[in-house]
Design a protein around this motif. Structure first.
Motif, PDB file in Angstrom:
ATOM      1  N   TYR A  65      97.507  72.116  88.500  1.00 50.25           N
ATOM      2  CA  TYR A  65      97.140  73.468  88.931  1.00 50.25           C
ATOM      3  C   TYR A  65      98.379  74.342  88.984  1.00 50.25           C
ATOM      4  O   TYR A  65      99.421  73.952  89.534  1.00 50.25           O
ATOM      5  N   ARG A  71      94.157  68.483  92.554  1.00 50.17           N
ATOM      6  CA  ARG A  71      94.475  67.994  91.204  1.00 50.17           C
ATOM      7  C   ARG A  71      95.337  66.732  91.270  1.00 50.17           C
ATOM      8  O   ARG A  71      95.232  65.853  90.410  1.00 50.17           O
ATOM      9  N   GLU A  95      92.956  63.826  92.167  1.00 52.77           N
ATOM     10  CA  GLU A  95      91.697  63.808  91.423  1.00 52.77           C
ATOM     11  C   GLU A  95      91.443  62.446  90.768  1.00 52.77           C
ATOM     12  O   GLU A  95      90.327  61.922  90.807  1.00 52.77           O
TER      13      GLU A  95
END
Length: 426
Positions: free
Chosen positions: A131, A319, A322
């Motif tokens: 990100y 992120r 994840e």
């Protein structure tokens, strides 16, 4: 007829000729003009040779023999203006006669070895969907684009972008992600390169790296940036720290780059035609108030304070976790559980959860006593025993977080220096 004494311009001993000398056809083929002969006599040095015959010139239009006001010819001036200041001797074994390859410095002395090294940074190791904060992206991208359009914009554009903020907030990492997204090949320096035991070396290194980035633009057709990380650690004034000559030269070099971004010298004489491409310069740091004020003034440096919002932190950490199967809802709970922490704290949580699994792996491969053989002295055909990463859970991450918070408190509350030196006042 015997020739008069001939003196060479290159200070060789005078050559003596006599009528009894043996005729050499190879010597007769040499042109007098190629050695710049002049008669030693009463002719005023006009170059007459035996009977007033003037030496032949290479060409009526040749500039090789033309001298400037200081009496220096074209070859001397060309060498002085050359940007290649490397005085090493290039000799590759097998490429030239072995007579010219000595044993003192080894068989290979490659003059262009340093230039074959890739000076730019690539980011193939950044795999995954990371990100990038929109505010950060906009600021860096606009700065790069403005500098590449500087010639067509009728405004004063600062060459330097200073990104500063708290420790561990991802300033460098976010910048590298932007470089990868934009296809930029930067030349990256660290604060450790801003000091040297030789005066002037760091300033010259900055100019050399700047020209390297310019060559990437010109020769490869790719965007490039010169980036200096943690500049305040190398140039900042903290307490009673002493300002060195190299600090002053580096500051002066950066200010000169900001004022003259297309005229950069690394030691050669100035030439009107010697211009380089304008290269955006990005520096990162934690406290720019420690830097020399004229360096960070408006017009030279554009400042950008980076403090990620809670939304930025949640998106970045989401992120990060994840692939571990941690949902965004769990990430929000972890961020709320440890507020006011830098981004690197949440990366350290994940790293700390590996500790128990690594200790278990050490026991499985034979214990601590066999680690040297397992990791370093194994045979080439043998591979390191497989390590299975632990399964990430919210409970394990929270446990790691509490452990890190405990260490932070111990550092802030336990000041052992006071116990060791109780007679020193606060």
């Amino acid at each position: 007829m015997a020739l008069a004494n001939i003196s060479l311009r290159f200070k060789f001993p005078p050559l003596q000729y006599s009528s009894s000398s043996t005729f050499n056809p190879l010597l007769s083929l040499r042109k007098p003009s190629s050695i710049a002969c002049s008669k030693a006599g009463d002719d005023g040095g006009k170059g007459a040779v035996d009977g007033g015959e003037k030496p032949r010139k290479l060409s009526e239009q040749s500039s090789w023999e033309v001298k400037d006001s200081e009496g220096k010819d074209y070859l001397y001036r060309l060498g002085a203006e050359s940007e290649n200041m490397n005085i090493a001797v290039g000799a590759r074994a097998g490429m030239i006669d072995d007579v010219f390859i000595g044993d003192f410095l080894g068989k290979d002395s490659d003059i262009v070895f340093d230039y074959r090294q890739k000076a730019t940074r690539s980011f193939e190791h950044l795999q995954g969907d990371y990100y990038i904060a929109p505010t950060f992206m906009d600021k860096v991208a606009v700065h790069i684009v403005k500098n590449y359009l500087a010639s067509s914009l009728n405004i004063k554009i600062p060459l330097i972008l200073g990104i500063w903020g708290g420790k561990g907030q991802g300033k460098t990492f976010q910048t590298e992600l932007i470089f990868k997204t934009m296809g930029v090949e930067p030349v990256i320096m660290s604060a450790g390169e801003l000091e040297s035991d030789r005066a002037g070396e760091p300033g010259r290194l900055i100019r050399d790296r700047y020209r390297t980035a310019s060559q990437v633009i010109q020769n490869q057709g790719k965007m490039s940036v010169l980036m200096i990380n943690d500049i305040d650690a190398g140039l900042g004034r903290f307490g009673e720290t002493q300002m060195t000559v190299n600090n002053q030269i580096v500051v002066g070099t950066l200010m000169n780059l900001a004022d003259n971004p297309t005229r950069v010298s690394v030691g050669q004489d100035w030439r009107e035609a010697d211009t380089v491409n304008r290269v955006p310069l990005i520096v990162t740091g934690n406290d720019f108030s420690r830097l020399y004020a004229p360096l960070i003034r408006e017009g030279r440096m554009e400042k950008f304070y980076w403090q990620p919002t809670r939304e930025d932190i949640v998106n970045i950490v989401s992120r990060m976790y994840e692939k571990d199967g941690i949902s965004r809802k769990d990430v929000v709970s972890i961020v709320d559980q440890f507020p006011n922490q830098a981004l690197d704290f949440y990366g350290a949580l994940r790293s700390r959860t590996y500790d128990r699994s690594i200790l278990k792996w050490v026991d499985e491969v034979g214990g601590i006593e066999t680690l040297e053989k397992t990791l370093l002295r194994r045979k080439k055909t043998q591979e390191v025993p497989q390590f299975i990463p632990p399964e990430q859970t919210v409970e394990a991450l929270l446990e790691s977080g509490y452990s890190l918070i405990k260490e932070q408190k111990l550092i802030n509350e336990t000041k052992l220096s006071k116990e060791y030196m109780k007679n020193i006042d606060d």
